[in-house]
Design an enzyme around this catalytic site. Structure first.
Site, PDB file in Angstrom:
ATOM      1  N   LYS A   1       0.827  -1.214   0.110  1.00  0.00           N
ATOM      2  CA  LYS A   1      -0.023  -0.048   0.122  1.00  0.00           C
ATOM      3  C   LYS A   1       0.810   1.298   0.157  1.00  0.00           C
ATOM      4  O   LYS A   1       0.705   2.169  -0.748  1.00  0.00           O
ATOM      5  CB  LYS A   1      -0.860   0.056   1.299  1.00  0.00           C
ATOM      6  CG  LYS A   1      -1.939  -1.177   1.321  1.00  0.00           C
ATOM      7  CD  LYS A   1      -2.793  -1.158   2.417  1.00  0.00           C
ATOM      8  CE  LYS A   1      -2.065  -1.213   3.930  1.00  0.00           C
ATOM      9  NZ  LYS A   1      -1.427  -2.550   4.108  1.00  0.00           N
TER      10      LYS A   1
ATOM     11  N   ARG B   1     -10.528   0.131   9.118  1.00  0.00           N
ATOM     12  CA  ARG B   1      -9.951  -1.278   9.138  1.00  0.00           C
ATOM     13  C   ARG B   1     -10.745  -1.971  10.109  1.00  0.00           C
ATOM     14  O   ARG B   1     -10.665  -3.077  10.348  1.00  0.00           O
ATOM     15  CB  ARG B   1      -8.632  -1.211   9.922  1.00  0.00           C
ATOM     16  CG  ARG B   1      -7.632  -0.575   9.100  1.00  0.00           C
ATOM     17  CD  ARG B   1      -6.308  -1.052   9.860  1.00  0.00           C
ATOM     18  NE  ARG B   1      -5.223  -0.359   9.276  1.00  0.00           N
ATOM     19  CZ  ARG B   1      -4.036  -0.961   8.830  1.00  0.00           C
ATOM     20  NH1 ARG B   1      -3.926  -1.880   8.807  1.00  0.00           N
ATOM     21  NH2 ARG B   1      -3.264   0.050   8.155  1.00  0.00           N
TER      22      ARG B   1
ATOM     23  N   ARG C   1      11.691  -5.480   4.936  1.00  0.00           N
ATOM     24  CA  ARG C   1      11.242  -3.960   4.447  1.00  0.00           C
ATOM     25  C   ARG C   1      12.313  -3.035   5.308  1.00  0.00           C
ATOM     26  O   ARG C   1      12.495  -3.374   6.427  1.00  0.00           O
ATOM     27  CB  ARG C   1      10.003  -3.637   5.022  1.00  0.00           C
ATOM     28  CG  ARG C   1       9.583  -2.199   5.049  1.00  0.00           C
ATOM     29  CD  ARG C   1       8.240  -1.764   5.065  1.00  0.00           C
ATOM     30  NE  ARG C   1       7.601  -2.344   6.224  1.00  0.00           N
ATOM     31  CZ  ARG C   1       6.098  -2.378   6.329  1.00  0.00           C
ATOM     32  NH1 ARG C   1       5.570  -1.661   5.306  1.00  0.00           N
ATOM     33  NH2 ARG C   1       5.676  -2.986   7.038  1.00  0.00           N
TER      34      ARG C   1
ATOM     35  N   ARG D   1      10.923  -0.896  11.292  1.00  0.00           N
ATOM     36  CA  ARG D   1       9.843  -0.596  12.016  1.00  0.00           C
ATOM     37  C   ARG D   1       9.727  -1.904  13.085  1.00  0.00           C
ATOM     38  O   ARG D   1      10.060  -2.986  12.726  1.00  0.00           O
ATOM     39  CB  ARG D   1       8.487  -0.746  11.406  1.00  0.00           C
ATOM     40  CG  ARG D   1       7.991   0.482  10.756  1.00  0.00           C
ATOM     41  CD  ARG D   1       6.868   0.440   9.890  1.00  0.00           C
ATOM     42  NE  ARG D   1       5.717  -0.199  10.102  1.00  0.00           N
ATOM     43  CZ  ARG D   1       4.479  -0.326   9.730  1.00  0.00           C
ATOM     44  NH1 ARG D   1       4.388   0.279   8.416  1.00  0.00           N
ATOM     45  NH2 ARG D   1       3.368  -1.155   9.814  1.00  0.00           N
TER      46      ARG D   1
ATOM     47  N   ARG E   1      -0.946  -9.459  12.840  1.00  0.00           N
ATOM     48  CA  ARG E   1      -1.306  -8.036  11.963  1.00  0.00           C
ATOM     49  C   ARG E   1      -2.089  -8.783  10.812  1.00  0.00           C
ATOM     50  O   ARG E   1      -3.361  -8.495  10.614  1.00  0.00           O
ATOM     51  CB  ARG E   1      -0.271  -7.228  11.387  1.00  0.00           C
ATOM     52  CG  ARG E   1       0.501  -6.116  12.536  1.00  0.00           C
ATOM     53  CD  ARG E   1       1.657  -5.644  12.243  1.00  0.00           C
ATOM     54  NE  ARG E   1       1.845  -5.155  10.834  1.00  0.00           N
ATOM     55  CZ  ARG E   1       2.876  -4.962  10.276  1.00  0.00           C
ATOM     56  NH1 ARG E   1       4.127  -5.578  10.616  1.00  0.00           N
ATOM     57  NH2 ARG E   1       3.030  -4.250   9.165  1.00  0.00           N
TER      58      ARG E   1
END
Ligand code: AP5
Length: 221
Positions: free
Chosen positions: A18, A94, A129, A157, A168
């Site tokens: 995203k 969400r 990432r 992160r 998640r």
């Protein structure tokens, strides 16, 4: 659709791409990107009351409670730049209650993009990432290697571990059907398991069609 006030929602599992695609969309269409994850991370960094409340939920990979998130998003959507330029809402709603909260305000997108990536590919995307805190650019150690001159300053992160990604992902799967229910007639599914360039080409096709006044469902076959 008034091209200067396009309203786009983008949804998908954690690490579906995203944020990567939002950077491309903003560059091409000049929409205001509202990333709820980024807004919350800023609050946490500033140790604001909202940030203090959100931190533990984010660290666990769970949804931050509505009382923190809903007003934050409503306030941002009402600001002048968003009203003038249109919006790209990333990571909201969400849950059914979050969708309901903006429905009540008459806030609806012109198109709802759902980026689909098989679960088994997402863990690798998450753990590889890295983010550049100076530019905000998102990299991946394997899929989008960072340039040498920025490598030393990249950050990871705290929720980008395999275990937290599983939570998640679980949270996402528990809620996604309820969210989609609100936007069925505006939803276009995008195959996120392609190169970043191909994913963006698909998204552009959809947004161009919507800007030209076509029905999002017919924009992309
Ligand atoms: P948020 O920040 O929104 O995280 P997320 O939804 O888990 O999504 P990500 O940012 O992890 O991934 P992405 O889809 O943007 O992927 P990216 O482009 O970086 O939310 C974080 C937390 O905040 C939540 O867990 C929750 O606690 C809280 N929160 C947020 N919104 C909330 C809300 N509305 N209510 C309550 N709580 C909320 O890509 C991932 C990696 O893959 C990158 O390294 C990238 O380079 C790579 N990649 C991207 N595309 C491709 C491709 N096509 N091929 C190969 N690699 C690719």
């Amino acid at each position: 659709v008034n091209a200067s006030q396009l309203r786009v929602m983008i949804s998908g599992a954690p690490a579906a791409g995203k944020g990567t695609q939002c950077a491309n969309i903003v560059e091409k269409y000049n929409l205001v990107h509202i990333s709820v994850g980024d807004l919350l991370r800023d609050e946490v960094k500033n140790a604001s009351p909202a940030g203090k409340r959100a931190k533990d939920f984010m660290d666990r990979g769970e949804l931050v409670p509505d009382e923190v998130v809903v007003d934050m998003v409503k306030t941002r959507l009402a600001q002048g730049d968003v009203q003038r330029s249109g919006w790209l809402l990333d990571g909201y709603p969400r849950s059914a209650s979050q969708a309901e909260a903006i429905e009540k305000e008459g806030i609806r997108p012109d198109v709802f993009l759902l980026v689909n990536v098989p679960d088994e590919l997402l863990i690798e995307r998450v753990v590889g990432r890295r983010m550049d805190p100076v530019t905000g650019n998102i990299y991946h150690l394997k899929f989008k290697p960072p340039p040498h001159d920025v490598v030393d300053r990249l950050i990871q992160r705290s929720d980008d571990t395999e275990d937290k990604c599983k939570v998640r992902l679980d949270t996402y799967h528990k809620n996604v059907d309820a969210v989609i229910g609100y936007y069925k007639n505006l939803m276009v599914e995008i195959d996120g398991n392609q190169s970043m360039e191909k994913v963006f080409a698909n998204i552009s096709q959809v947004i161009d069609a919507v800007k030209a006044g076509k029905d999002p469902l017919e924009a992309f076959c």
